[in-house]
Motif scaffolding. Structure first.
Motif, PDB file in Angstrom:
ATOM      1  N   ASP A 268       0.827  -1.208   0.000  1.00 52.68           N
ATOM      2  CA  ASP A 268       0.000   0.000   0.000  1.00 52.68           C
ATOM      3  C   ASP A 268       0.862   1.259   0.000  1.00 52.68           C
ATOM      4  O   ASP A 268       0.513   2.258  -0.642  1.00 52.68           O
ATOM      5  CB  ASP A 268      -0.922   0.003   1.222  1.00 52.68           C
ATOM      6  N   ARG A 269       1.972   1.224   0.712  1.00 55.46           N
ATOM      7  CA  ARG A 269       2.865   2.386   0.746  1.00 55.46           C
ATOM      8  C   ARG A 269       3.452   2.661  -0.635  1.00 55.46           C
ATOM      9  O   ARG A 269       3.519   3.814  -1.071  1.00 55.46           O
ATOM     10  CB  ARG A 269       3.984   2.134   1.763  1.00 55.46           C
ATOM     11  N   ILE A 270       3.856   1.601  -1.338  1.00 51.95           N
ATOM     12  CA  ILE A 270       4.400   1.782  -2.695  1.00 51.95           C
ATOM     13  C   ILE A 270       3.327   2.312  -3.628  1.00 51.95           C
ATOM     14  O   ILE A 270       3.566   3.223  -4.430  1.00 51.95           O
ATOM     15  CB  ILE A 270       4.983   0.454  -3.212  1.00 51.95           C
ATOM     16  N   ALA A 271       2.121   1.750  -3.553  1.00 52.91           N
ATOM     17  CA  ALA A 271       1.037   2.196  -4.420  1.00 52.91           C
ATOM     18  C   ALA A 271       0.693   3.667  -4.179  1.00 52.91           C
ATOM     19  O   ALA A 271       0.436   4.424  -5.126  1.00 52.91           O
ATOM     20  CB  ALA A 271      -0.197   1.324  -4.210  1.00 52.91           C
ATOM     21  N   ALA A 272       0.703   4.099  -2.924  1.00 58.40           N
ATOM     22  CA  ALA A 272       0.409   5.494  -2.609  1.00 58.40           C
ATOM     23  C   ALA A 272       1.501   6.414  -3.155  1.00 58.40           C
ATOM     24  O   ALA A 272       1.203   7.505  -3.691  1.00 58.40           O
ATOM     25  CB  ALA A 272       0.281   5.666  -1.098  1.00 58.40           C
ATOM     26  N   LEU A 273       2.760   6.000  -3.034  1.00 59.48           N
ATOM     27  CA  LEU A 273       3.852   6.803  -3.571  1.00 59.48           C
ATOM     28  C   LEU A 273       3.754   6.888  -5.081  1.00 59.48           C
ATOM     29  O   LEU A 273       4.004   7.948  -5.684  1.00 59.48           O
ATOM     30  CB  LEU A 273       5.196   6.196  -3.154  1.00 59.48           C
ATOM     31  N   PHE A 274       3.393   5.772  -5.705  1.00 54.88           N
ATOM     32  CA  PHE A 274       3.229   5.759  -7.150  1.00 54.88           C
ATOM     33  C   PHE A 274       2.163   6.768  -7.580  1.00 54.88           C
ATOM     34  O   PHE A 274       2.361   7.532  -8.539  1.00 54.88           O
ATOM     35  CB  PHE A 274       2.847   4.363  -7.627  1.00 54.88           C
ATOM     36  N   ALA A 275       1.039   6.785  -6.892  1.00 53.29           N
ATOM     37  CA  ALA A 275      -0.030   7.722  -7.226  1.00 53.29           C
ATOM     38  C   ALA A 275       0.446   9.167  -7.083  1.00 53.29           C
ATOM     39  O   ALA A 275       0.090  10.048  -7.888  1.00 53.29           O
ATOM     40  CB  ALA A 275      -1.239   7.470  -6.331  1.00 53.29           C
ATOM     41  N   GLU A 276       1.265   9.417  -6.072  1.00 49.26           N
ATOM     42  CA  GLU A 276       1.795  10.759  -5.854  1.00 49.26           C
ATOM     43  C   GLU A 276       2.737  11.186  -6.979  1.00 49.26           C
ATOM     44  O   GLU A 276       2.739  12.344  -7.404  1.00 49.26           O
ATOM     45  CB  GLU A 276       2.531  10.780  -4.510  1.00 49.26           C
ATOM     46  N   LEU A 277       3.530  10.248  -7.477  1.00 52.42           N
ATOM     47  CA  LEU A 277       4.536  10.566  -8.492  1.00 52.42           C
ATOM     48  C   LEU A 277       4.011  10.468  -9.924  1.00 52.42           C
ATOM     49  O   LEU A 277       4.661  10.958 -10.853  1.00 52.42           O
ATOM     50  CB  LEU A 277       5.731   9.618  -8.344  1.00 52.42           C
ATOM     51  N   GLU A 278       2.863   9.862 -10.120  1.00 50.80           N
ATOM     52  CA  GLU A 278       2.353   9.591 -11.470  1.00 50.80           C
ATOM     53  C   GLU A 278       2.387  10.799 -12.401  1.00 50.80           C
ATOM     54  O   GLU A 278       2.818  10.670 -13.563  1.00 50.80           O
ATOM     55  CB  GLU A 278       0.936   9.029 -11.387  1.00 50.80           C
ATOM     56  N   PRO A 279       1.972  11.995 -11.989  1.00 52.82           N
ATOM     57  CA  PRO A 279       1.975  13.123 -12.931  1.00 52.82           C
ATOM     58  C   PRO A 279       3.351  13.478 -13.477  1.00 52.82           C
ATOM     59  O   PRO A 279       3.454  14.088 -14.545  1.00 52.82           O
ATOM     60  CB  PRO A 279       1.412  14.281 -12.086  1.00 52.82           C
ATOM     61  N   HIS A 280       4.399  13.072 -12.771  1.00 52.61           N
ATOM     62  CA  HIS A 280       5.759  13.432 -13.179  1.00 52.61           C
ATOM     63  C   HIS A 280       6.352  12.447 -14.193  1.00 52.61           C
ATOM     64  O   HIS A 280       7.493  12.641 -14.635  1.00 52.61           O
ATOM     65  CB  HIS A 280       6.647  13.525 -11.946  1.00 52.61           C
ATOM     66  N   PHE A 281       5.617  11.393 -14.547  1.00 51.72           N
ATOM     67  CA  PHE A 281       6.101  10.439 -15.543  1.00 51.72           C
ATOM     68  C   PHE A 281       5.841  10.898 -16.974  1.00 51.72           C
ATOM     69  O   PHE A 281       6.090  10.156 -17.921  1.00 51.72           O
ATOM     70  CB  PHE A 281       5.455   9.070 -15.323  1.00 51.72           C
ATOM     71  N   SER A 282       5.343  12.093 -17.182  1.00 51.54           N
ATOM     72  CA  SER A 282       5.133  12.623 -18.528  1.00 51.54           C
ATOM     73  C   SER A 282       6.396  13.349 -18.971  1.00 51.54           C
ATOM     74  O   SER A 282       6.696  14.447 -18.501  1.00 51.54           O
ATOM     75  CB  SER A 282       3.935  13.592 -18.530  1.00 51.54           C
ATOM     76  N   HIS A 283       7.177  12.716 -19.853  1.00 57.39           N
ATOM     77  CA  HIS A 283       8.474  13.245 -20.271  1.00 57.39           C
ATOM     78  C   HIS A 283       8.434  13.669 -21.738  1.00 57.39           C
ATOM     79  O   HIS A 283       7.865  12.976 -22.580  1.00 57.39           O
ATOM     80  CB  HIS A 283       9.561  12.187 -20.082  1.00 57.39           C
ATOM     81  N   PRO A 284       9.076  14.778 -22.091  1.00 54.42           N
ATOM     82  CA  PRO A 284       9.018  15.283 -23.467  1.00 54.42           C
ATOM     83  C   PRO A 284       9.902  14.506 -24.438  1.00 54.42           C
ATOM     84  O   PRO A 284      10.861  13.848 -24.050  1.00 54.42           O
ATOM     85  CB  PRO A 284       9.501  16.723 -23.322  1.00 54.42           C
ATOM     86  N   MET A 285       9.550  14.602 -25.720  1.00 51.40           N
ATOM     87  CA  MET A 285      10.371  14.082 -26.817  1.00 51.40           C
ATOM     88  C   MET A 285      10.475  15.159 -27.895  1.00 51.40           C
ATOM     89  O   MET A 285       9.574  15.986 -28.052  1.00 51.40           O
ATOM     90  CB  MET A 285       9.749  12.813 -27.411  1.00 51.40           C
ATOM     91  N   LEU A 286      11.562  15.104 -28.658  1.00 55.45           N
ATOM     92  CA  LEU A 286      11.746  16.015 -29.782  1.00 55.45           C
ATOM     93  C   LEU A 286      11.158  15.412 -31.048  1.00 55.45           C
ATOM     94  O   LEU A 286      11.091  14.195 -31.206  1.00 55.45           O
ATOM     95  CB  LEU A 286      13.235  16.279 -30.027  1.00 55.45           C
TER      96      LEU A 286
END
Length: 499
Positions: A268-286
């Motif tokens: 549950d702790r890992i899943a909660a951290l994942f939810a917190e970090l999810e928006p930051h997994f959007s990375h740009p490409m050229l």
């Protein structure tokens, strides 16, 4: 009854399946040598992988040091591609089961698997193999498994295996270490210790180029694991492989502890951290055009590295798309090195022309991806090789890549200065040796372009002034909106790759 010296069967069966790829993996693909060794049987499983960064090698070394008797059966892997054929899957499964039956009394089993295998008949390839192994082994014989960081883990696999360890780095620098981590856990199981399990799946898909574990947010996600270990919980995270289209395609985590409550709390702790970090997994490409503009900027010192992330053969790409090449040629880019282009016909033509010869060819462009087409041009043959390439980098160090007849070519008769390496066998360009084995030093170029998503970073970042992922056409979209998914779980959403 356990033997005086515990006897542990070991086997490996690895494939990462791109359900949107163009060619399937038959038995021949598992039997041949490519970026990994050819199929190994019996004692060759240990001897043929010793010293390599592979789970089976790490497990074997740690098990021998722990006084376990190894009973090696089979190890094989095929380059990522479309589905594994039913014939190949049934044949390899039968070899593993036949080996287990012939092994005599066993006290445990170690399986090196990937976690993202999709066969023609089984969406969850690893789950089906584990079902068959468990049916033979019975409920009491311990089964421990190593999986890739990009695994799409099913509840069935977690239930069928007593313990699952997962790589924690991308690039995968800890494959052997992951295999070794299975040994002390197996010893506890052999001693009668019971591990309670917890399993959580996330409801999103992460673009592969955003899964790089030395950068935010994956770095922060994996930093949560050591404190859990200090608290007595064995936990691991799989970030998922986005192109294996089935309901369990998604990130997940597993946790093992002495009590149900401790395992559940950790998961549950890992899943909660994942939810917190999810928006930051959007990375740009050229775009290829933006990448060409960067390549044309004057600079001194270390080269810029451009990653052709959507044509990564390590994710089932064809390794022959030409979108980035065409943009660089159009811009008359100077001092460019590119690889690896999988084009057996062009490699053969280069060998026929000979070193110093000029050949006119339509290079690559046969992926079928929208916007991809052959690149028609003249090339000068700079060097030729047999394609036997000994890795020099950390990830695959100790191994040998088989590229088939290979050639270094330079674009001829245009204003652009572009050198590229063409091979006869698909290999992901993740090691400097892919260039140096044929006489090319990437550090001497202004721009280096690699057909890889993140594995290249371990060996190429130290020579790079900057690294940019590029979204050229390919059959492994990192822009997840371009995948025509049909079998995802309805609750799963895709994380966009920002432009």
């Amino acid at each position: 009854m356990m033997q005086a010296k515990p006897r542990i069967a070991i086997a490996g069966f690895q494939h990462e399946t791109n359900c949107f790829g163009t060619t399937k993996a038959g038995l021949a693909e598992f039997e041949m040598a490519d970026s990994w060794p050819a199929m190994l049987h019996g004692d060759a499983v240990v001897a043929g992988t010793r010293g390599m960064n592979l789970p089976v090698a790490g497990f074997a070394k740690a098990a021998e040091q722990a006084g376990l008797e190894l009973v090696p059966i089979l190890w094989c892997a095929a380059e990522p591609s479309a589905h594994v054929t039913d014939a190949a899957f049934e044949t390899v499964c039968a070899k593993i089961l036949d080996g287990l039956r012939a092994a005599g009394p066993l006290d445990g089993i170690f399986l090196e698997l990937h976690g993202a295998m999709v066969t023609e008949g089984h969406p969850d390839g690893e789950g089906e193999l584990l079902r068959r192994v468990r049916a033979w082994a019975g409920p009491e014989l311990p089964i421990v498994v190593s999986l890739d960081l990009h695994a799409n883990i099913s509840a069935a696999s977690v239930e069928l295996a007593d313990y699952i360890a997962i790589y924690r780095t991308y690039p995968h620098l800890d494959m052997a270490e992951t295999g070794a981590r299975c040994v002390p856990v197996l010893q506890h199981l052999l001693a009668g210790v019971r591990l309670h399990k917890a399993f959580r799946q996330m409801n999103c898909l992460i673009p592969l180029h955003a899964q790089y574990t030395s950068a935010t947010p994956a770095r922060e996600l994996y930093a949560a694991l050591p404190p859990l270990e200090q608290a007595g919980v064995q936990a691991d995270i799989a970030l998922g492989f986005t192109a294996a289209d089935f309901p369990d395609t998604r990130p997940s985590c597993v946790a093992y502890a002495r009590t149900d409550a401790a395992a559940a709390q950790a998961a549950d702790r890992i899943a909660a951290l994942f939810a917190e970090l999810e928006p930051h997994f959007s990375h740009p490409m050229l775009t290829p055009q933006q990448a060409a503009e960067i390549a044309c900027q004057p600079r001194a010192g270390m080269p810029v590295v451009l990653a052709d992330v959507q044509d990564n053969p390590g994710a089932g790409g064809t390794s022959d798309t030409t979108g980035l090449l065409a943009a660089l040629a159009q811009a008359d880019a100077q001092g460019v090195l590119m690889g690896l282009f999988h084009d057996p016909a062009t490699a053969a033509a280069a060998h026929e022309a000979g070193q110093g010869g000029i050949l006119s060819t339509a290079l690559g462009g046969r992926s079928g991806a929208e916007g991809d087409q052959p690149f028609e041009a003249e090339f000068k043959v700079l060097a030729l090789g047999d394609g036997r390439c000994r890795y020099s980098g950390e990830m695959y160090g100790g191994g040998v890549a088989e590229l088939g007849p290979a050639a270094a070519l330079r674009l001829h008769g245009t204003g652009a200065d572009i050198t590229l390496v063409v091979t006869s066998i698909r290999n992901q360009c993740l090691d400097l040796a892919h260039f140096t084995h044929i006489g090319l030093d990437p550090a001497r170029f202004q721009t280096v372009c690699v057909k890889s998503t993140a594995h290249f970073r371990a060996d190429f970042e130290p020579i790079a002034s900057a690294v940019y992922p590029v979204a050229a056409p390919g059959v492994f979209p990192c822009d997840l909106g371009a995948f025509p998914y049909k079998n995802l779980h309805p609750d799963v959403r895709t994380i966009p790759a920002k432009g």
